[in-house]
Design a protein around this motif. Structure first.
Motif, PDB file in Angstrom:
ATOM      1  N   ASN A  51     -23.295   4.868  17.057  1.00  0.00           N
ATOM      2  CA  ASN A  51     -22.698   6.147  16.973  1.00  0.00           C
ATOM      3  C   ASN A  51     -22.862   6.723  15.138  1.00  0.00           C
ATOM      4  OD1 ASN A  51     -21.358   7.814  18.840  1.00  0.00           O
ATOM      5  ND2 ASN A  51     -20.755   5.746  19.494  1.00  0.00           N
ATOM      6  N   GLY A  52     -23.933   5.799  14.740  1.00  0.00           N
ATOM      7  CA  GLY A  52     -24.376   6.246  13.257  1.00  0.00           C
ATOM      8  C   GLY A  52     -23.923   5.762  12.015  1.00  0.00           C
ATOM      9  N   VAL A  53     -22.885   4.589  12.415  1.00  0.00           N
ATOM     10  CA  VAL A  53     -22.203   3.917  11.327  1.00  0.00           C
ATOM     11  C   VAL A  53     -23.107   2.811  10.566  1.00  0.00           C
ATOM     12  CG1 VAL A  53     -20.097   2.723  10.393  1.00  0.00           C
ATOM     13  CG2 VAL A  53     -19.909   4.586  12.000  1.00  0.00           C
ATOM     14  N   GLU A  54     -23.176   3.118   9.301  1.00  0.00           N
ATOM     15  CA  GLU A  54     -24.114   2.138   8.727  1.00  0.00           C
ATOM     16  C   GLU A  54     -23.656   1.188   7.592  1.00  0.00           C
ATOM     17  OE1 GLU A  54     -27.632   4.307   7.216  1.00  0.00           O
ATOM     18  OE2 GLU A  54     -27.967   4.997   9.402  1.00  0.00           O
ATOM     19  N   LYS A  55     -24.099   0.459   7.021  1.00  0.00           N
ATOM     20  CA  LYS A  55     -23.526  -0.397   5.943  1.00  0.00           C
ATOM     21  C   LYS A  55     -23.270   0.444   4.727  1.00  0.00           C
ATOM     22  CE  LYS A  55     -24.826  -3.649   2.480  1.00  0.00           C
ATOM     23  NZ  LYS A  55     -25.669  -3.974   1.425  1.00  0.00           N
ATOM     24  N   GLY A  56     -21.930   0.475   4.173  1.00  0.00           N
ATOM     25  CA  GLY A  56     -21.472   1.235   3.174  1.00  0.00           C
ATOM     26  C   GLY A  56     -20.930   2.501   3.537  1.00  0.00           C
ATOM     27  N   ASP A  57     -20.896   2.707   4.947  1.00  0.00           N
ATOM     28  CA  ASP A  57     -20.078   4.114   5.370  1.00  0.00           C
ATOM     29  C   ASP A  57     -18.881   3.831   5.457  1.00  0.00           C
ATOM     30  OD1 ASP A  57     -22.568   5.787   5.766  1.00  0.00           O
ATOM     31  OD2 ASP A  57     -22.745   5.113   7.840  1.00  0.00           O
ATOM     32  N   ARG A  58     -17.897   4.604   5.324  1.00  0.00           N
ATOM     33  CA  ARG A  58     -16.426   4.473   5.485  1.00  0.00           C
ATOM     34  C   ARG A  58     -15.980   4.795   6.922  1.00  0.00           C
ATOM     35  NH1 ARG A  58     -19.168   5.742   2.073  1.00  0.00           N
ATOM     36  NH2 ARG A  58     -18.352   7.878   1.775  1.00  0.00           N
ATOM     37  N   VAL A  59     -15.065   3.957   7.447  1.00  0.00           N
ATOM     38  CA  VAL A  59     -14.524   4.457   8.707  1.00  0.00           C
ATOM     39  C   VAL A  59     -13.066   4.486   8.478  1.00  0.00           C
ATOM     40  CG1 VAL A  59     -14.186   3.544  10.940  1.00  0.00           C
ATOM     41  CG2 VAL A  59     -16.382   3.086  10.176  1.00  0.00           C
TER      42      VAL A  59
END
Ligand code: COA
Ligand code: AMP
Length: 634
Positions: free
Chosen positions: A106-114
């Motif tokens: 679903n597009g979450v990559e390293k460094g993205d916040r969740v």
């Protein structure tokens, strides 16, 4: 053994590189560090620069590789739903690796916040570890906060995706989470691309087409993904905590230092070994939950307990002893307020004697100063050492404690014992001088802070410096006041700012004042933390109405209570307020909150020399008396 503590403590300060590099050998690195303590950009110290690791790998994969796969990693015990469910290390790893796959898909990559806005269910742990697995930065928001607080955190963290659940369960109350989440996204400027919602059987959340995705459906086809190697200095999570204004502070935790410090703390502070059962009865939304429900016990190869219940009422004051006995808990950690709640309902400990507690070794308390009465009661009833230890969201692990693993056990009720290795704790006067034993001042930690403590605030290096490092150059200001005695025991007595601790939850009275001031009838106000025999402290609002307001006081107070609940959340426990004619102030206009607090608590006070009009103190005393303050606290 006390000598072991002394030797280690001294070495940790005189040779931090040597001390922490030996400790760091106990964790898994994809690549060893180049520098243990990187001091090239003072005051922004970093630990283990050049090192490459992964916190999820250390929490799960490593134990599976080392033949712990069949051991219980997580026991979910939920008296509110009548569920006990165990996940082995293999099962937890499988779930985490697949949910990490869902996040990536679903597009979450390293460094993205969740952002994770979830109750005390295993999926919360799975979501957090899945983020750690792929280098996404999780930011968990406690369920007791209102939509506006969630929106503020969303705007600061700017998450790509939010993970939530249909509801939380608080004792007998089912609290739908989705309407709060929807309202928060509506209010926030930084809208996430997607949300993933775990539907619990108690509430079926309405989903927004095109944005909301169903956890269970996604997990059906999920593909596991491996751990992403991360720099030791990469952020693992952001955890927002109350500051002195309405804007919360985004405490950043890195991967390497956190991993090293937390694993060390399990053995040396808590005296726990791999394979043992460790239980922190807190909430994953607080730092205690992050550090000691999830990361540290799993780094250590322990079994951790995730408890969705209360100390009392789920179903009775024997709830804690049932969990300890049923899951053979060795060491437990909670807040003193939980023990006060139990003691109130079971003063003679009759429920304690219904259970076999032979495995139970030590009780640790934190979150607020443990009053000696509660400490004595717990020790007598449980017949195990009861250790009060002191820390903060910012540090992530204890600053002061009796390190059970290093043989320290002498307890002085009211003190949180000695500084933990790595922390050079000093008491300072306002001119930055270190004070001798016995003298009260601001408690500060000489830089550098040890591994695991916050390296900065989220995208706010300047704010970090201003909040913590500026007032006492060369030190980290804890904003706690107290003293160190002749035996090197720390006594943490109060905050130096407007933070209060309500049932072990950290709250800002300044933030509450901001909400109250927005009411059209309020001219000015002050919120004080007053002593409470269950929650330690509770907020008390004093309100001055605008000239000409003729409405009924009780009606206005009812609206103010509702406003704080709606804007900050039920966790603020803002339930008492009074209308006063005037607030006591200094001649320069500063409200004398400290003096008012003393009046409400029935403590002696000196009339400040700078007071504008001493008569106001008499008026306030009469107003508080009408409200029932000071209260009988015994
Ligand atoms: N989601 C939604 N609402 C929540 C919540 C959550 N995760 N956590 C608390 N709330 C609500 C409560 O339901 C309560 O609402 P109410 O005003 O409608 O009754 C309000 O926030 C205040 O909660 P709390 O301060 O926890 O009071 P309580 O009366 O529900 O329980 C104790 C009192 C002492 C039993 C409880 O605070 C406790 O178990 N504390 C343990 C200590 C702890 O976990 N500390 C954390 C740091 S270690
Ligand atoms: P939090 O960041 O929510 O963990 O709150 C940290 C604050 O809680 C500290 O700065 C102290 O004011 C208080 N606190 C936590 N533990 C203790 C303790 N054992 N003794 C005294 N105060 C404590």
């Amino acid at each position: 053994m006390a000598n072991t503590y002394q030797t280690l403590y001294e070495r940790s300060l005189s040779d931090p590189d040597g001390f922490w590099s030996e400790v760091a050998d106990d964790v898994h690195w994809f690549k060893r560090w180049d520098k243990v303590l990187d001091d090239t950009n003072i005051p922004y110290y970093r630990w283990f620069t050049g090192g490459v690791t992964n916190s999820c790998y250390n929490a799960l994969d490593l134990h599976v590789d080392r033949c712990r796969g069949e051991q219980a990693a997580l026991i979910y015990d939920s008296p509110v739903t009548g569920t006990v469910k165990t996940f082995t290390y293999l099962e937890l790893l499988d779930n985490v690796a697949r949910f990490a796959g869902v996040l990536q898909a679903n597009g979450v990559e390293k460094g993205d916040r969740v952002v994770i806005y979830m109750p005390m269910i295993p999926e919360t742990v799975i979501a957090m570890l899945a983020c750690a697995r792929i280098g996404a930065v999780h930011s968990v928001v406690f369920g007791g906060f209102a939509a506006r607080e969630l929106a503020t955190r969303i705007d600061d963290a700017r998450p790509k995706l939010i993970v939530s659940a249909s509801c939380g369960i608080e004792g007998k109350k089912v609290i739908p989470y989705k309407p709060l989440l929807d309202a928060a996204i509506e209010q926030a400027t930084a809208k996430p691309d997607k949300t993933i919602v775990f539907q619990r059987p108690q509430v079926n959340a309405a989903m927004t087409a095109g944005r909301d995705l169903d956890w269970q459906a996604l997990m059906k086809d999920a593909q596991p993904v491996p751990c992403t190697p991360l720099a030791a200095t990469d952020p693992l999570y952001i955890l927002y905590t109350s500051g002195t204004t309405g804007v919360p502070k985004g405490v950043v935790r890195d991967n390497g230092g956190h991993l090293v410090a937390l694993k060390w703390s399990m053995k040396n502070i808590y005296g726990v070994n791999p394979g043992e059962v460790f239980w922190a009865a807190s909430d994953v939304g607080w730092v205690v939950g992050h550090s000691y429900i999830i990361y540290a016990p799993l780094f250590m190869g322990c079994t951790t307990v995730l408890y969705e219940g209360k100390p009392v009422g789920t179903p009775d004051p024997g709830a804690f002893w049932r969990v300890i006995s049923q899951h053979k808990v060795s060491v437990m950690f909670t807040a003193p307020t939980a023990f006060r709640a139990i003691k109130r309902e079971d003063p003679n400990g009759e429920f304690i004697r219904k259970y076999d507690l032979q495995h139970f070794r030590t009780l640790f308390l934190a979150g607020e100063r443990c009053d000696p009465n509660t400490l004595h009661w717990a020790r007598e009833q449980l017949n195990v050492p009861v250790i009060d230890h002191w820390w903060q969201t910012e540090t992530g692990w204890a600053i002061g404690a009796n390190c059970a693993g290093l043989g320290l056990s002498e307890v002085k009720p009211g003190s949180c014992a000695r500084p933990v290795p790595g922390y050079n704790v000093q008491v300072l006067d306002e001119n930055n001088n270190e004070l001798p034993a016995g003298q009260i001042g601001t408690i500060a930690i000489k830089l550098p802070l040890p591994p695991g403590c916050l390296p900065t605030l989220w995208q706010n290096d300047e704010g970090f410096r201003n909040s913590y490092l500026t007032e006492f150059p060369g030190y980290y200001n804890t904003s706690d006041a107290g003293f160190i005695d002749d035996d090197n025991y720390l006594w943490v007595m109060s905050r130096t700012d407007d933070i209060i601790n309500v049932a072990g939850h950290r709250l800002s009275t300044g933030a509450m004042e901001e909400v109250l001031s927005a009411h059209p009838d309020v001219a000015e106000c002050a919120v004080l933390g007053v002593a409470d025999k269950l929650k330690g402290e509770i907020p008390l609002g004093t309100i001055v109405l605008k000239a000409g307001v003729e409405r009924n006081d009780a009606e206005i107070i009812g609206e103010l209570i509702q406003m704080v609940r709606n804007k900050i959340g039920p966790v603020a426990s803002f339930k008492i307020a009074t209308v006063v004619k005037r607030l006591p102030k200094t001649r320069s206009g500063k409200i004398l909150r400290g003096t008012m607090k003393k009046i409400a608590d029935g403590m002696d006070y000196k009339v400040p020399a700078t007071i504008d009009d001493p008569v106001i103190l008499e008026e306030i005393t009469a107003d508080f008396k009408q409200l029932g303050y000071p209260r009988q606290q015994s």
